[in-house]
Each structure stands twice: as structure tokens, then as C-alpha cells.
Design an enzyme around this catalytic site. Structure first.
Site, PDB file in Angstrom:
ATOM      1  N   HIS A 189       0.872  -1.183   0.000  1.00 26.67           N
ATOM      2  CA  HIS A 189       0.000   0.000   0.000  1.00 26.67           C
ATOM      3  C   HIS A 189       0.911   1.236   0.000  1.00 26.67           C
ATOM      4  O   HIS A 189       2.038   1.176   0.514  1.00 26.67           O
ATOM      5  CB  HIS A 189      -0.825  -0.050   1.289  1.00 26.67           C
ATOM      6  CG  HIS A 189      -1.870   0.994   1.436  1.00 26.67           C
ATOM      7  ND1 HIS A 189      -1.589   2.270   1.869  1.00 26.67           N
ATOM      8  CD2 HIS A 189      -3.210   0.955   1.234  1.00 26.67           C
ATOM      9  CE1 HIS A 189      -2.710   2.963   1.930  1.00 26.67           C
ATOM     10  NE2 HIS A 189      -3.717   2.188   1.545  1.00 26.67           N
ATOM     11  N   ASP A 232       3.138  -4.678   8.124  1.00 25.21           N
ATOM     12  CA  ASP A 232       1.922  -3.872   7.959  1.00 25.21           C
ATOM     13  C   ASP A 232       0.737  -4.824   8.077  1.00 25.21           C
ATOM     14  O   ASP A 232       0.444  -5.585   7.143  1.00 25.21           O
ATOM     15  CB  ASP A 232       1.959  -3.179   6.587  1.00 25.21           C
ATOM     16  CG  ASP A 232       0.656  -2.463   6.263  1.00 25.21           C
ATOM     17  OD1 ASP A 232      -0.308  -2.578   7.058  1.00 25.21           O
ATOM     18  OD2 ASP A 232       0.584  -1.813   5.211  1.00 25.21           O
ATOM     19  N   GLN A 276      -4.407  -5.093   6.838  1.00 30.97           N
ATOM     20  CA  GLN A 276      -5.424  -5.959   6.211  1.00 30.97           C
ATOM     21  C   GLN A 276      -5.514  -7.328   6.847  1.00 30.97           C
ATOM     22  O   GLN A 276      -6.295  -8.154   6.403  1.00 30.97           O
ATOM     23  CB  GLN A 276      -5.137  -6.127   4.721  1.00 30.97           C
ATOM     24  CG  GLN A 276      -5.480  -4.929   3.876  1.00 30.97           C
ATOM     25  CD  GLN A 276      -6.913  -4.450   4.039  1.00 30.97           C
ATOM     26  OE1 GLN A 276      -7.812  -5.220   4.382  1.00 30.97           O
ATOM     27  NE2 GLN A 276      -7.127  -3.179   3.810  1.00 30.97           N
ATOM     28  N   LYS A 281     -10.066  -0.671  10.874  1.00 34.73           N
ATOM     29  CA  LYS A 281     -10.192  -1.850  10.004  1.00 34.73           C
ATOM     30  C   LYS A 281     -10.657  -3.070  10.804  1.00 34.73           C
ATOM     31  O   LYS A 281     -10.858  -4.138  10.262  1.00 34.73           O
ATOM     32  CB  LYS A 281      -8.846  -2.177   9.351  1.00 34.73           C
ATOM     33  CG  LYS A 281      -8.210  -1.006   8.620  1.00 34.73           C
ATOM     34  CD  LYS A 281      -8.288  -1.138   7.144  1.00 34.73           C
ATOM     35  CE  LYS A 281      -7.388  -0.115   6.481  1.00 34.73           C
ATOM     36  NZ  LYS A 281      -7.865   0.300   5.181  1.00 34.73           N
ATOM     37  N   CYS A 300      -4.870   2.478  -3.581  1.00 34.63           N
ATOM     38  CA  CYS A 300      -3.637   3.011  -2.963  1.00 34.63           C
ATOM     39  C   CYS A 300      -2.479   2.028  -3.081  1.00 34.63           C
ATOM     40  O   CYS A 300      -1.653   1.914  -2.172  1.00 34.63           O
ATOM     41  CB  CYS A 300      -3.844   3.385  -1.495  1.00 34.63           C
ATOM     42  SG  CYS A 300      -4.998   4.705  -1.276  1.00 34.63           S
TER      43      CYS A 300
HETATM   44  N1  PMP Z   1      -1.669  -0.716   4.614  1.00 35.95           N
HETATM   45  C1  PMP Z   1      -2.595  -1.476   4.057  1.00 35.95           C
HETATM   46  C2  PMP Z   1      -2.239  -2.860   3.585  1.00 35.95           C
HETATM   47  C3  PMP Z   1      -3.904  -0.990   3.919  1.00 35.95           C
HETATM   48  O1  PMP Z   1      -4.836  -1.746   3.343  1.00 35.95           O
HETATM   49  C4  PMP Z   1      -4.203   0.310   4.395  1.00 35.95           C
HETATM   50  C5  PMP Z   1      -5.609   0.884   4.270  1.00 35.95           C
HETATM   51  N2  PMP Z   1      -6.211   0.676   3.035  1.00 35.95           N
HETATM   52  C6  PMP Z   1      -3.183   1.054   4.975  1.00 35.95           C
HETATM   53  C7  PMP Z   1      -1.934   0.514   5.082  1.00 35.95           C
HETATM   54  C8  PMP Z   1      -3.419   2.435   5.488  1.00 35.95           C
HETATM   55  O2  PMP Z   1      -4.314   2.431   6.532  1.00 35.95           O
HETATM   56  P1  PMP Z   1      -4.889   3.821   7.122  1.00 35.95           P
HETATM   57  O3  PMP Z   1      -5.443   4.566   5.957  1.00 35.95           O
HETATM   58  O4  PMP Z   1      -5.926   3.397   8.103  1.00 35.95           O
HETATM   59  O5  PMP Z   1      -3.747   4.536   7.766  1.00 35.95           O
END
Ligand code: PMP
Length: 404
Positions: free
Chosen positions: A117, A194, A197, A220, A362
Site C-alpha cells: 500500500h 503492515d 489488512q 479496520k 492506494c
Molecule cells: N496498509 C494497508 C495494507 C492498507 O490496506 C491500508 C488501508 N487501506 C493502509 C496501510 C493504510 O491504513 P490507514 O489509511 O488506516 O492509515
């Protein structure tokens, strides 16, 4: 499963029952979480730490209890290893900054992967620019799994940290963390995971994983927005330079010099989100009362059901088809070899009450590697059921027929 616990799910969209399949972006909230926020503001709202009065002491105790709850939830050795942040993005920016300032010199290397991401790419890129370090990327194999032979080849004497997604927010597939961490640790290289997910879909145990850092967002996992955590082993956190200066993170301040607070406060400048932390802990308790193993099993079986149904629709191309997925399935639809724009599919599903996400999610470098500008993504949560999937599949068929 437990749809009735989530008030928003009874909502109608354009006169149709809402089918919410955008849980990878954010999850809906149970009544237990809404009640916790209401209770926190009505019963003990007061700024924490430093306060001698009753409300402040209750609020402080609740915040610190929430930290212990999160530590237990992810198997951390101690609550000192849990830093409250605004979310995954904030956690990864914090780590990239602190780690960069403390340990990175010109020519050092950081490794990430092709499925990351943006929030696990850009903070490292920014730090590498600042420190004249080098960002290396684990490539994908044709089957869209990480090329772990190439990963081993990337590890060098200059590698200082590996930062990797547990579960891809586009493909839903898991990284082989035990191999990735094992290889890095043989060379004394730190690993950050990270878990944005994965935290809602599988058991996270930082002790068993032996990762050095781990980040996720509470929103999440059915919890409030604006709060998340950075877990770090005490060994590392003690050495890191803090990220932001301000109240809370100090021991003593003079105009000439400042000494820093103990862990974890050294990394928590300013008033923390103590309402969010309370509601977060209460939501984790709710999830435990539902049963985490049952939730994970339910989602796995629903994911297989959805993938089978999708497979049977002509023209649908599922990414990482047939591989085990954690709550996320991405696909595109082709009509006589021509890609139907994911946005058009998403729009037509929305008109039928079905919420999915379209675009690059993203993760632009990954979608580029897939050879498309975006995908349609469905993502599951504990409250989804086969009926939701059936409505989605019917809606998708209708959308395809309209677009053909
Ligand atoms: N890493 C991953 C794998 C994600 O899916 C996301 C959210 N889509 C993020 C980071 C970022 O999370 P946040 O927008 O809650 O900071």
C-alpha cells in the site's frame, strides 16, 4: 453472522438493502463500540495523565487498560511496546522517520515488496531521499506471489530494515512472513509488518511472528477511526529517536535542552485519543465474545464461496485466482476481450445497494504490474453472509449485461 449488532447495516441505499462489501477500506461499527464512545464522553471525559482529579484518573486508567488489552490481543510482552498512533499510515511514517534518524546512513538499504500500500512505500521513499539510502523492492512471480529467492538475493550487509504487508489489500493473499522474518533475522535485520489488512481476519501474535515492529489501524477491525498502533520490541523502541515533540513525551524541558519520557510515552506527543482507545478495547472484547476463530472460519468459507461464484461468470478475471485469501478478492470484467472499466461496474453495483471499491486501492505500483489501471474489489467482514454474496453476484451480472 451478527448483522443485528451493526446498526448501519439495516440502512437502505436507493431503496435497496445495503450490502456492504468495502470492509478493507473500513469496517462498520458494532453497537458495543457506539455505546463505548457514548459512555466515555458521558461518564469520564477528561484529559489524561497529570490530572489529580477523579475524572482524569479514571480516564487515565481506562486508556492504560486499553493499551494492555491491545498488547494482549496481539501477544506483545508488555504494554510499553504499544504506541497509540492515528492509524497504520501514522505508524509507518513514525517508524520510517524514527528509524531513519537513528539508524540510517548514506548507502543503507530498506526492502519493501511489490504488493505494498502507498503508506508502506512513500514514508520509506521519503526517508531514503532524506538519508541518501536505497529502497529495494521484492518482485512478484507470474502467479502474483512474492519472489522469495529474489528477496534473499536483495538482502545485503547494507540492509537495515524490511517492511512488508501481511495481507495485500489488492490481492488478499498473505506474505510468507515466517520465511521473510527468518531470513532477515539471520542477518540481524529488523522487520516491520503492515497488518492493516490482516488484523481483522487472522490471529496476530507478535511473539510467535517475532517481528520487530507491526502497525495497524483500529478502524479496520470494527473500532473507531483516528486511532491505531505501532508495536515495537522494547529493544528497538528504547533506541529510537522520537518523532514529534510536545507535551507527554518529555521528562524535563528547559530552553536549552529536553529529556524524554519513558516508553511508550516518548512517542506519544500531545493529548492522545483516549476516547478512541477505550472504545477500541471494548470492541476487542466484543469480538472475543463473538469468537475470533469462528469469525475467521466464517470469512474464509465466505471468501471461497464468493470466488467460486465469480469464477463462473464469463469474462471475469480474478487476480491470484485459487490462492487462499484473507477477506479480499479483486477482479476485472472483460467483454469480448475488452476491459469494462471497474468504475462503471462499481457505479452500477452501487445503484443496486452494493458497496464495492474500484481503482488502484492506494497500491498503484501493484495495479500497474497487473497491467490495468484498477480493479473491482470486494472485501468481507464478520457480518457478511451468503445472501450478500448472492445479491452482489446478481447485481454484477446485471451490470455486465447493461455494459455489454
Ligand atoms: N496498509 C494497508 C495494507 C492498507 O490496506 C491500508 C488501508 N487501506 C493502509 C496501510 C493504510 O491504513 P490507514 O489509511 O488506516 O492509515
Amino acid at each position: 453472522m451478527r448483522k443485528e449488532d451493526f446498526p448501519i447495516l439495516s440502512k437502505k441505499i436507493y431503496g435497496r438493502q445495503l450490502v456492504y462489501l468495502d470492509n478493507a477500506a473500513t469496517t462498520q461499527k458494532p453497537q458495543a463500540m457506539l455505546d463505548a464512545i457514548n459512555f466515555a464522553y458521558s461518564d469520564f471525559n477528561s484529559n489524561i495523565h497529570r490530572g489529580v482529579h477523579h475524572l482524569s484518573q479514571v480516564a487515565t486508567a481506562n486508556h492504560e487498560q486499553a493499551r494492555r488489552k491491545v498488547a494482549d490481543f496481539i501477544g506483545a510482552k508488555s504494554a510499553e511496546e504499544i504506541i497509540f498512533t492515528k492509524g497504520t499510515t501514522d505508524s509507518l511514517n513514525m517508524l520510517a522517520f524514527c528509524f531513519g534518524e537513528t539508524f540510517i546512513s548514506e548507502g543503507d538499504e530498506i526492502i519493501i515488496s511489490s504488493v505494498e500500500h502507498h503508506s508502506n512505500i512513500v514514508p520509506w521513499q521519503m526517508m531514503c531521499k532524506r538519508k541518501k539510502a536505497v529502497l529495494k523492492v521484492i518482485p512478484l512471480k507470474n502467479d502474483l506471489t512474492l519472489d522469495l529467492d529474489k528477496y534473499v538475493g536483495l538482502l545485503s550487509e547494507r540492509t537495515k530494515l524490511v517492511s512488508i504487508a501481511d495481507v495485500s489489500n489488492v490481492l488478499g493473499t498473505e506474505s510468507d512472513l515466517s520465511f521473510i522474518i527468518g531470513q532477515a533475522h539471520q542477518r540481524n535485520i529488523a522487520v516491520c509488518v503492515d497488518a492493516a489488512q490482516s488484523v481483522a481476519h487472522k490471529k496476530i501474535d507478535v511473539g510467535a511472528l517475532d517481528c520487530d515492529f507491526l502497525a495497524f489501524s483500529a478502524h479496520k477491525i470494527y473500532s473507531p477511526n483516528g486511532i491505531g498502533i505501532l508495536y515495537g520490541k522494547k529493544y528497538w523502541l528504547q533506541q529510537l529517536t522520537p518523532y514529534q515533540g510536545g507535551g507527554e513525551m518529555i521528562e524535563h524541558v528547559s530552553f536549552e535542552n529536553t529529556t524524554y519520557n519513558i516508553l511508550p510515552y516518548k512517542f506519544e506527543a500531545g493529548t492522545p485519543n483516549y476516547i478512541g482507545s477505550y472504545a477500541f478495547a471494548k470492541t476487542l472484547e466484543y469480538l472475543e465474545s463473538v469468537g475470533l476463530e469462528q469469525i475467521f472460519e466464517h470469512e474464509n468459507s465466505l471468501s471461497q464461496y464468493a470466488e467460486k461464484k465469480l469464477e463462473n461468470i464469463e469474462g471475469v478475471k480474478i487476480y491470484a485466482a485459487g490462492q487462499e485469501k484473507k477477506g479480499v478478492i479483486s477482479f476485472n470484467v472483460y467483454n469480448k476481450g475488452q476491459l469494462i472499466h471497474p468504475y462503471d461496474i462499481g457505479m452500477l453495483l452501487d445503484k443496486q445497494g452494493v458497496a464495492v471499491r474500484t481503482g488502484h486501492h492506494c497500491a498503484e505500483p501493484l495495479t500497474r504490474l497487473l497491467g490495468v489501471s484498477g480493479t473491482v474489489r470486494i472485501s468481507l467482514a464478520l457480518y457478511n453472509d451468503r445472501n450478500d454474496i448472492d445479491i452482489f453476484i446478481q447485481g454484477l451480472k446485471r451490470a455486465i449485461a447493461m455494459l455489454e
